[in-house]
Enzyme design. Structure first.
Site, PDB file in Angstrom:
ATOM      1  N   HIS A  90      -1.027  -0.843  11.228  1.00 57.28           N
ATOM      2  CA  HIS A  90       0.136  -0.284  10.511  1.00 57.28           C
ATOM      3  C   HIS A  90       0.889   0.729  11.369  1.00 57.28           C
ATOM      4  O   HIS A  90       2.038   1.033  11.084  1.00 57.28           O
ATOM      5  CB  HIS A  90      -0.235   0.253   9.123  1.00 57.28           C
ATOM      6  CG  HIS A  90      -0.900   1.590   9.072  1.00 57.28           C
ATOM      7  ND1 HIS A  90      -2.273   1.733   8.943  1.00 57.28           N
ATOM      8  CD2 HIS A  90      -0.403   2.838   9.120  1.00 57.28           C
ATOM      9  CE1 HIS A  90      -2.562   3.017   8.903  1.00 57.28           C
ATOM     10  NE2 HIS A  90      -1.455   3.717   9.010  1.00 57.28           N
ATOM     11  N   ASP A 226      -7.389  -3.222  10.340  1.00 58.03           N
ATOM     12  CA  ASP A 226      -6.154  -2.486  10.650  1.00 58.03           C
ATOM     13  C   ASP A 226      -6.132  -1.941  12.093  1.00 58.03           C
ATOM     14  O   ASP A 226      -6.215  -0.735  12.301  1.00 58.03           O
ATOM     15  CB  ASP A 226      -6.018  -1.348   9.629  1.00 58.03           C
ATOM     16  CG  ASP A 226      -4.623  -0.754   9.585  1.00 58.03           C
ATOM     17  OD1 ASP A 226      -3.828  -1.017  10.507  1.00 58.03           O
ATOM     18  OD2 ASP A 226      -4.329  -0.012   8.635  1.00 58.03           O
ATOM     19  N   SER A 657      -4.130   8.412  11.149  1.00 59.56           N
ATOM     20  CA  SER A 657      -4.269   6.976  11.307  1.00 59.56           C
ATOM     21  C   SER A 657      -4.292   6.632  12.782  1.00 59.56           C
ATOM     22  O   SER A 657      -3.485   7.135  13.550  1.00 59.56           O
ATOM     23  CB  SER A 657      -3.124   6.248  10.632  1.00 59.56           C
ATOM     24  OG  SER A 657      -3.465   6.029   9.309  1.00 59.56           O
TER      25      SER A 657
HETATM   26  N1  ARG Z   1      -2.633   4.490   3.323  1.00 56.70           N
HETATM   27  C1  ARG Z   1      -2.584   4.426   4.771  1.00 56.70           C
HETATM   28  C2  ARG Z   1      -1.708   5.552   5.315  1.00 56.70           C
HETATM   29  O1  ARG Z   1      -1.317   6.411   4.571  1.00 56.70           O
HETATM   30  C3  ARG Z   1      -2.173   3.089   5.259  1.00 56.70           C
HETATM   31  C4  ARG Z   1      -0.730   2.796   5.054  1.00 56.70           C
HETATM   32  C5  ARG Z   1      -0.337   1.415   5.446  1.00 56.70           C
HETATM   33  N2  ARG Z   1       0.754   1.021   4.584  1.00 56.70           N
HETATM   34  C6  ARG Z   1       0.624   0.278   3.481  1.00 56.70           C
HETATM   35  N3  ARG Z   1       1.526   0.337   2.564  1.00 56.70           N
HETATM   36  N4  ARG Z   1      -0.394  -0.525   3.323  1.00 56.70           N
HETATM   37  O2  ARG Z   1      -0.937   5.491   6.220  1.00 56.70           O
HETATM   38  N1  ASP Z   2      -3.081   6.091   6.413  1.00 58.75           N
HETATM   39  C1  ASP Z   2      -2.803   7.426   6.883  1.00 58.75           C
HETATM   40  C2  ASP Z   2      -2.016   7.415   8.198  1.00 58.75           C
HETATM   41  O1  ASP Z   2      -1.294   6.497   8.475  1.00 58.75           O
HETATM   42  C3  ASP Z   2      -4.049   8.228   6.990  1.00 58.75           C
HETATM   43  C4  ASP Z   2      -4.349   8.943   5.714  1.00 58.75           C
HETATM   44  O2  ASP Z   2      -3.417   9.387   5.043  1.00 58.75           O
HETATM   45  O3  ASP Z   2      -5.534   9.089   5.427  1.00 58.75           O
HETATM   46  O4  ASP Z   2      -1.990   8.381   8.932  1.00 58.75           O
END
Ligand code: ARG
Ligand code: ASP
Length: 737
Positions: A90, A226, A657
């Site tokens: 991502h 990922d 991330s």
């Molecule tokens: N939750 C993770 C973060 O905050 C992964 C985000 C990837 N985006 C998604 N919509 N799946 O970045």
């Molecule tokens: N998914 C998040 C990022 O892209 C990490 C998190 O918020 O835990 O940095």
């Protein structure tokens, strides 16, 4: 050594109290500079085998030299002597997408450069490393004092920063940035080096890299592969250079060996990266406003926007393609806010904050030297309360009319053009106008106007009904009266009368000379709508909100300082601010709900459990199913199963991330990519009982590269190790281990 029994027993008790892993809170986003003094003992007691100076050292290669800020918003790490860079799928998404076309859809099919010559340059992508950090608080705070007005203080600080920046020693290819810590009480300088020729090396297909997509986002148990792989290129002196075919792979001072031995419950883990933003020292009222006032408004608005997008995406393939990235962006924060508010409620976070505020107040009241802090909590509370209606109105307008409405991007783009060029030569304007004409198609490539209209109409109604009547925008209310609150009709007219709603009319607009252009722009109903909104935001809201926000910032700085003085026995880590940090914890499950327990590890088996043939989130490719059926896992399996992801109590946030999860010996064990939904409140109220970070198991990454992609030549570049001595019998074709 001769110690009396009681004394040594007392020492032992103290030791157990201070360093017992069970007392360890998991909380903390620590500065690498202070690990030795603040954290090393605890880290060792939890199982760490290396020293603080192996993590951060400016005199010789240390772990920090392998940690790289990726494109500004994510983290990545170097995993080979030839500058191979590992990050999340991502995080690399936009770059993978930019090399994708209908004919060669590498987002869908995956991509593996068969040799270095085939690695794909990524224009605009940067990789930044930290050369060193320095405490410059004394210099930056020179000539300031506690009694001066905040505005005055800020002016002095800004001036001091310019001076400090000049004085810091650095090479001509390095940069210096100065950042505020502990809400403005301390300042650190970072000398950085930024590489600009970064190339895409490999990415799994979306069905692996984004498996589970938004349904599984923030969710445990997780099965998303990922990750993506890039490489840093440098000039012949190993220094940064813009893209050039003559550039060569970067040679790092350090790269992370990769452990093949996996983790078990209780293992020490550390996450090293660039966490973006946290607010851990808010008072109860600060947290309450976020979870009870602000989040519900944001969630309510996005609920509706997402419902509309989802309906259309499910109905039409083209729409799905157009909106999937936008949807993911909107849904990501939306889901996080829901989890955040629920988590605080479930763990009684507000009561916990209240207890902390009360304890602070008790100590302050009891000691005359803290007299100056006596009213800080109540002053904060009053200011928050005063700000609240204004903050909520801002939330309605930004979520309702800006963040989730594409028309706004078009307006913002034209606004930028005008403010940059007003009063300047027509020639300069002409170049920019032509650029705009060329961009017009791109601006609308992923916009479907009939969907946009539906979203606008729906959000318009929510904003009008939800916003405090005293804070409604007069221009919009006039329109509402004129249209008898017929939201649909107003939307219809707004969109049909504007030139900002499609690439053709926007292009036509850019054919005009400046004078004609500006007349047309200023008569456009969308332009007027947003100009009036802006005007109101500035003069009806921000003129008051800004003062309160400044006041709160000053109070929070004092409160932070006070906390550190009033609780001298506590260790305080500064809130995350996109600078290099270390978090550490242990591999650990948790109970998300009564009667339920989350284990620490997932396996490829879970992918097959979630598999829905043909589904856009849960489809599984033939190839992966085949590998699963034949259990063709190479040396990466554990007891015949293919490990996929694991959780631990490392305190992380957005920006982490792509950060490496590192084992007790300094080896890469996993790749951080998310947190569990129940614990997303960790940004404002970390609680070890439910806060966990989610990491991709390093063995799964290797398995995909080697067995799925057949890119074993990449593995040969890496250093695979067996820190637990779990070397497997049998022949290994690949890797240098
Ligand atoms: N939750 C993770 C973060 O905050 C992964 C985000 C990837 N985006 C998604 N919509 N799946 O970045
Ligand atoms: N998914 C998040 C990022 O892209 C990490 C998190 O918020 O835990 O940095």
């Amino acid at each position: 050594m001769k110690l009396s029994f009681t004394k040594s027993f007392g020492t032992l008790l103290l030791f157990i109290f201070l360093y017992s892993p069970s007392l360890y809170s998991g909380e903390g986003i620590w500065l690498p500079l202070f690990l030795k003094s603040l954290n090393e003992k605890e880290m060792k007691s939890m199982g760490m085998k290396i020293k603080a100076e192996d993590i951060y050292n400016i005199n010789k290669g240390s772990l920090k030299d392998a940690i790289v800020q990726f494109g500004g918003g994510c983290t990545s790490e170097i995993i080979s002597s030839q500058g191979l860079l590992l990050t999340n799928h991502h995080c690399g998404y936009g770059y993978i997408q930019s090399h994708s076309s209908v004919a060669n859809n590498i987002l869908r099919d995956g991509f593996w450069a068969a040799n270095k010559g085939l690695e794909l340059p990524c224009s605009g992508l940067t990789a930044t490393m930290i050369v060193r950090m320095e405490d410059v608080s004394t210099e930056v705070l020179m000539n300031t004092n506690d009694d001066m007005k905040d505005s005055e203080r800020r002016l002095i600080i800004d001036r001091n920063i310019v001076e400090v920046q000049k004085k810091i020693q650095k090479k001509n290819y390095e940069d210096v940035m100065i950042r505020s810590f502990y809400n403005g009480n301390q300042f650190f300088a970072f000398v950085t080096i930024t590489y600009k020729d970064i190339r895409l090396v490999g990415a799994p297909p979306e069905s692996i890299g984004k498996f589970g997509a938004d349904t599984d986002n923030w969710v445990w148990p997780r099965h998303t592969g990922d990750f993506s792989i890039f490489r840093i290129y440098a000039n012949s002196s190993n220094l940064p250079s813009e893209y050039s075919p003559d550039n060569i792979p970067f040679t790092p001072r350090h790269f992370l060996p990769i452990s093949l031995d996996g983790v078990s419950k209780g293992d020490f883990t550390m996450v090293f990266g660039f966490p973006g933003r946290t607010n851990e020292y808010l008072t109860q009222e600060g947290v309450r406003q976020i979870v009870e006032e602000q989040n519900p408004v944001r969630i309510k608005i996005r609920d509706e926007a997402l419902k509309i997008l989802d309906k259309h995406m499910r109905a039409d393939e083209k729409t799905k393609l157009q909106y999937s990235s936008k949807y993911a962006g909107i849904a990501n924060a939306w889901k996080k806010w829901i989890g955040e508010s629920q988590g605080v409620k479930q763990t009684k976070g507000l009561e916990r904050k209240k207890t902390q505020d009360d304890e602070f107040q008790k100590r302050v009241n009891a000691d005359p030297k803290f007299e100056k802090y006596r009213s800080i909590i109540s002053e904060l509370e009053n200011s928050y309360k005063e700000l609240q209606p204004l903050a909520i109105a801002k939330e309605y307008y930004s979520e309702g009319f800006q963040r989730n409405i594409d028309l706004y991007n078009c307006y913002a783009r034209i606004k930028r053009l005008i403010t940059t060029f007003e009063g300047k030569s027509e020639k300069a304007f002409d170049t920019e106008r032509l650029k705009m004409r060329n961009d017009a198609v791109a601006l609308f490539k992923d916009v479907n106007i009939s969907i946009e209209k539906e979203v606008f109409k729906t959000l318009l109604e929510i904003v009008i009904k939800g916003v405090d009547p005293a804070l409604r925008v007069p221009y919009i209310m006039d329109k509402m009266r004129l249209y008898n609150r017929n939201y649909a009709q107003y939307t219809e007219d707004l969109y049909s009368q504007s030139m900002f709603t499609n690439s053709d009319s926007l292009r036509k607009l850019s054919e005009l000379t400046y004078n004609d252009w500006i007349l047309k722009v200023k008569a456009d109903p969308v332009w007027m709508f947003y100009e009036e909104l802006n005007y109101f935001l500035t003069y009806g809201i921000q003129n008051r909100a800004g003062l309160l926000e400044d006041k709160i910032a000053g109070l929070r700085r004092t409160h932070m300082k006070a906390l550190m003085e009033v609780f001298p026995e506590k260790r305080f880590y500064p809130d995350a601010n996109s600078t290099l940090r270390v978090s550490y914890g242990q591999v650990d499950g948790f109970s998300p709900k009564d009667g339920m327990m989350y284990k620490t590890q997932t396996y490829l088996d879970g992918v097959m459990e979630k598999y829905i043939p043909g589904d856009y989130e849960f489809d599984v490719s033939d190839k992966l199913r085949k590998l699963y059926e034949t259990k063709d896992y190479g040396v990466y399996a554990e007891n015949g199963k293919m490990p996929l992801a694991f959780i631990a109590s490392n305190h992380t946030t957005g920006g982490n991330s792509g950060s490496p999860a590192i084992d007790a010996h300094g080896n890469l064990i996993g790749l951080n990519f998310d947190r569990v939904w129940e614990g997303t409140m960790s940004d404002i109220n970390y609680d070890k009982s439910i806060c966990r970070n989610i990491m991709l198991d390093a063995r799964f990454i290797l398995f995909i590269i080697d067995k799925y992609a057949g890119a074993g030549y990449l593995i040969q570049e890496m250093k695979l190790v067996h820190p637990k001595g779990k070397r497997k019998k049998g022949k290994m074709q690949l890797g240098n281990f």
